[in-house]
Design a protein around this motif. Structure first.
Motif, mmCIF file in Angstrom:
data_model
loop_
_atom_site.group_PDB
_atom_site.id
_atom_site.type_symbol
_atom_site.label_atom_id
_atom_site.label_comp_id
_atom_site.label_asym_id
_atom_site.label_seq_id
_atom_site.Cartn_x
_atom_site.Cartn_y
_atom_site.Cartn_z
ATOM 1 N N ILE A 28 15.555 -2.711 -1.036
ATOM 2 C CA ILE A 28 14.604 -1.953 -0.225
ATOM 3 C C ILE A 28 14.154 -2.817 0.943
ATOM 4 C CG2 ILE A 28 12.327 -0.844 -0.181
ATOM 5 C CD1 ILE A 28 12.853 -0.287 -3.244
ATOM 6 N N ILE A 29 14.176 -2.223 2.129
ATOM 7 C CA ILE A 29 13.671 -2.876 3.333
ATOM 8 C C ILE A 29 12.580 -1.977 3.896
ATOM 9 C CG2 ILE A 29 14.208 -3.639 5.675
ATOM 10 C CD1 ILE A 29 17.117 -4.051 4.596
ATOM 11 N N ILE A 30 11.392 -2.532 4.041
ATOM 12 C CA ILE A 30 10.280 -1.804 4.645
ATOM 13 C C ILE A 30 9.989 -2.450 5.992
ATOM 14 C CG2 ILE A 30 7.842 -1.186 4.478
ATOM 15 C CD1 ILE A 30 8.137 -1.338 1.415
ATOM 16 N N ALA A 31 10.059 -1.661 7.053
ATOM 17 C CA ALA A 31 9.733 -2.139 8.395
ATOM 18 C C ALA A 31 8.438 -1.479 8.825
ATOM 19 C CB ALA A 31 10.856 -1.807 9.365
ATOM 20 N N ALA A 32 7.385 -2.291 8.967
ATOM 21 C CA ALA A 32 6.069 -1.761 9.331
ATOM 22 C C ALA A 32 5.349 -2.766 10.223
ATOM 23 C CB ALA A 32 5.242 -1.486 8.076
ATOM 24 N N PRO A 33 4.944 -2.354 11.418
ATOM 25 C CA PRO A 33 4.209 -3.277 12.281
ATOM 26 C C PRO A 33 2.845 -3.626 11.678
ATOM 27 C CG PRO A 33 4.185 -1.070 13.204
ATOM 28 C CD PRO A 33 5.095 -1.023 12.009
ATOM 29 N N TYR A 34 2.332 -4.740 12.116
ATOM 30 C CA TYR A 34 1.020 -5.213 11.678
ATOM 31 C C TYR A 34 -0.041 -4.537 12.531
ATOM 32 C CZ TYR A 34 -2.344 -8.823 10.135
ATOM 33 O OH TYR A 34 -3.394 -9.518 9.582
ATOM 34 N N TRP A 35 -0.732 -3.564 11.963
ATOM 35 C CA TRP A 35 -1.746 -2.798 12.680
ATOM 36 C C TRP A 35 -3.095 -3.006 12.029
ATOM 37 C CZ3 TRP A 35 0.140 2.899 13.652
ATOM 38 C CH2 TRP A 35 1.222 2.880 14.533
ATOM 39 N N ASP A 36 -4.063 -3.372 12.810
ATOM 40 C CA ASP A 36 -5.437 -3.478 12.333
ATOM 41 C C ASP A 36 -5.527 -4.237 11.011
ATOM 42 O OD1 ASP A 36 -6.259 -2.000 14.566
ATOM 43 O OD2 ASP A 36 -5.837 -0.117 13.530
ATOM 44 N N LEU A 37 -4.848 -5.368 10.943
ATOM 45 C CA LEU A 37 -4.839 -6.283 9.799
ATOM 46 C C LEU A 37 -4.162 -5.694 8.564
ATOM 47 C CD1 LEU A 37 -8.438 -7.717 10.196
ATOM 48 C CD2 LEU A 37 -6.303 -8.615 11.140
ATOM 49 N N SER A 38 -3.304 -4.710 8.746
ATOM 50 C CA SER A 38 -2.587 -4.101 7.633
ATOM 51 C C SER A 38 -1.298 -3.482 8.155
ATOM 52 C CB SER A 38 -3.471 -3.056 6.945
ATOM 53 O OG SER A 38 -2.849 -2.581 5.769
ATOM 54 N N PHE A 39 -0.986 -2.289 7.679
ATOM 55 C CA PHE A 39 0.190 -1.550 8.141
ATOM 56 C C PHE A 39 -0.249 -0.128 8.479
ATOM 57 C CE2 PHE A 39 0.445 -2.080 3.428
ATOM 58 C CZ PHE A 39 0.022 -0.813 3.057
ATOM 59 N N PRO A 40 0.603 0.646 9.140
ATOM 60 C CA PRO A 40 0.224 2.014 9.489
ATOM 61 C C PRO A 40 -0.115 2.850 8.249
ATOM 62 C CG PRO A 40 2.158 1.346 10.730
ATOM 63 C CD PRO A 40 1.904 0.274 9.704
ATOM 64 N N ALA A 41 -1.060 3.751 8.396
ATOM 65 C CA ALA A 41 -1.502 4.616 7.291
ATOM 66 C C ALA A 41 -0.356 5.439 6.719
ATOM 67 C CB ALA A 41 -2.628 5.536 7.767
ATOM 68 N N THR A 42 0.633 5.731 7.530
ATOM 69 C CA THR A 42 1.786 6.503 7.066
ATOM 70 C C THR A 42 2.483 5.810 5.899
ATOM 71 O OG1 THR A 42 2.067 7.390 9.284
ATOM 72 C CG2 THR A 42 3.959 7.549 7.826
ATOM 73 N N LEU A 43 2.538 4.490 5.914
ATOM 74 C CA LEU A 43 3.151 3.763 4.805
ATOM 75 C C LEU A 43 2.321 3.923 3.535
ATOM 76 C CD1 LEU A 43 5.358 1.977 3.644
ATOM 77 C CD2 LEU A 43 4.148 -0.015 4.580
ATOM 78 N N LYS A 44 1.012 3.899 3.654
ATOM 79 C CA LYS A 44 0.154 4.101 2.477
ATOM 80 C C LYS A 44 0.344 5.501 1.902
ATOM 81 C CE LYS A 44 -3.067 3.426 -0.595
ATOM 82 N NZ LYS A 44 -2.608 4.187 -1.740
ATOM 83 N N ILE A 45 0.483 6.482 2.763
ATOM 84 C CA ILE A 45 0.728 7.853 2.296
ATOM 85 C C ILE A 45 2.064 7.922 1.556
ATOM 86 C CG2 ILE A 45 1.159 10.234 3.042
ATOM 87 C CD1 ILE A 45 -0.911 9.664 5.323
ATOM 88 N N TYR A 46 3.077 7.240 2.079
ATOM 89 C CA TYR A 46 4.380 7.189 1.406
ATOM 90 C C TYR A 46 4.233 6.562 0.013
ATOM 91 C CZ TYR A 46 9.106 5.613 0.269
ATOM 92 O OH TYR A 46 10.286 5.351 -0.378
ATOM 93 N N ILE A 47 3.532 5.435 -0.057
ATOM 94 C CA ILE A 47 3.337 4.752 -1.344
ATOM 95 C C ILE A 47 2.613 5.677 -2.325
ATOM 96 C CG2 ILE A 47 2.147 2.834 -2.491
ATOM 97 C CD1 ILE A 47 2.745 1.227 0.149
ATOM 98 N N GLU A 48 1.612 6.368 -1.840
ATOM 99 C CA GLU A 48 0.872 7.317 -2.675
ATOM 100 C C GLU A 48 1.811 8.400 -3.232
ATOM 101 O OE1 GLU A 48 -2.182 10.527 -1.154
ATOM 102 O OE2 GLU A 48 -3.146 8.558 -1.287
ATOM 103 N N ASN A 49 2.777 8.811 -2.434
ATOM 104 C CA ASN A 49 3.717 9.848 -2.857
ATOM 105 C C ASN A 49 4.805 9.335 -3.802
ATOM 106 O OD1 ASN A 49 3.579 12.738 -1.375
ATOM 107 N ND2 ASN A 49 2.565 11.184 -0.142
ATOM 108 N N ILE A 50 5.147 8.050 -3.725
ATOM 109 C CA ILE A 50 6.209 7.533 -4.606
ATOM 110 C C ILE A 50 5.677 6.958 -5.907
ATOM 111 C CG2 ILE A 50 7.802 7.063 -2.720
ATOM 112 C CD1 ILE A 50 7.166 3.984 -3.334
ATOM 113 N N TYR A 51 4.394 6.654 -5.965
ATOM 114 C CA TYR A 51 3.866 6.024 -7.170
ATOM 115 C C TYR A 51 3.715 7.081 -8.266
ATOM 116 C CZ TYR A 51 1.927 2.562 -10.156
ATOM 117 O OH TYR A 51 1.757 1.694 -11.194
ATOM 118 N N VAL A 52 4.831 7.334 -8.953
ATOM 119 C CA VAL A 52 4.889 8.373 -9.978
ATOM 120 C C VAL A 52 5.209 7.725 -11.323
ATOM 121 C CG1 VAL A 52 6.032 10.499 -10.732
ATOM 122 C CG2 VAL A 52 5.669 10.074 -8.282
#
Length: 187
Positions: free
Chosen positions: A77-101
């Motif tokens: 797995i390769i995750i490409a996410a820019p460093y935004w506001d001391l974290s990553f874009p919210a879209t990545l968090k939404i993805y994680i929320e959707n895959i954590y099953v």
């Protein structure tokens, strides 16, 4: 199969350039999942209740589980996410929320401890930062999930930083990191 999770909103993204070097160095085919082209939404009351009911029934046939299955079945797995506001874009968090099953990417043992179910042996987190990079709330979070919950034993941070600081040459920094990856290896 290598899963490339692209969380780069800009077409000319420096993070994406760095990720392309990693993908080239790893070689082989990959599947790209561009999070900005997907219809990802945060879980709300209705979808959370539906998901919980399906998990309790052991029914993972609903399309809402497709992202989790894809993630769990990837070899790398390769995750490409820019460093935004001391974290990553919210879209990545939404993805994680959707895959954590539970039942697809992880389960819990008899003592309540998480047991990862993912097939991947390695996860690469690729990022770029305009200033100095602090991995605490981006890579650190992903690393913890990968090792403690998904069962992915190796994680790697690939980064370029100080790209927007006056006196630093962003293109020189990018080229140095890309050449390092291509010539000497990813790490």
């Amino acid at each position: 199969m290598t899963l490339y999770i692209n969380c780069c909103v800009r077409e000319e993204s420096r993070t994406k350039r760095l990720a392309m070097a990693v993908l080239h160095k790893l070689g082989g085919d990959f599947t790209e999942l561009n999070l900005y082209k997907e219809n990802l939404k945060p879980l709300d009351r209705e979808t959370l209740n539906k998901r919980t009911a399906l998990i309790e029934q052991g029914d993972y046939s609903d399309p809402m589980f497709d992202y989790a299955k894809q993630f769990a079945n990837a070899d790398t797995i390769i995750i490409a996410a820019p460093y935004w506001d001391l974290s990553f874009p919210a879209t990545l968090k939404i993805y994680i929320e959707n895959i954590y099953v539970t039942g697809i990417v992880s389960t819990y043992d008899e003592s309540g401890m998480p047991v990862g179910l993912c097939k991947a042996k390695e996860l690469y987190y690729v990022t770029t930062a305009g200033g100095p990079y602090d991995p605490t709330y981006s890579y650190g979070y992903i690393e913890s999930l990968a090792k403690s919950f998904f069962g992915i034993p190796k994680t790697h941070l690939v980064k370029a930083e100080m790209l927007d600081v006056e006196g630093y040459d962003a293109e020189k920094i990018m080229n140095r990191e890309i050449n390092r990856i291509l010539k000497n290896g990813i790490l």
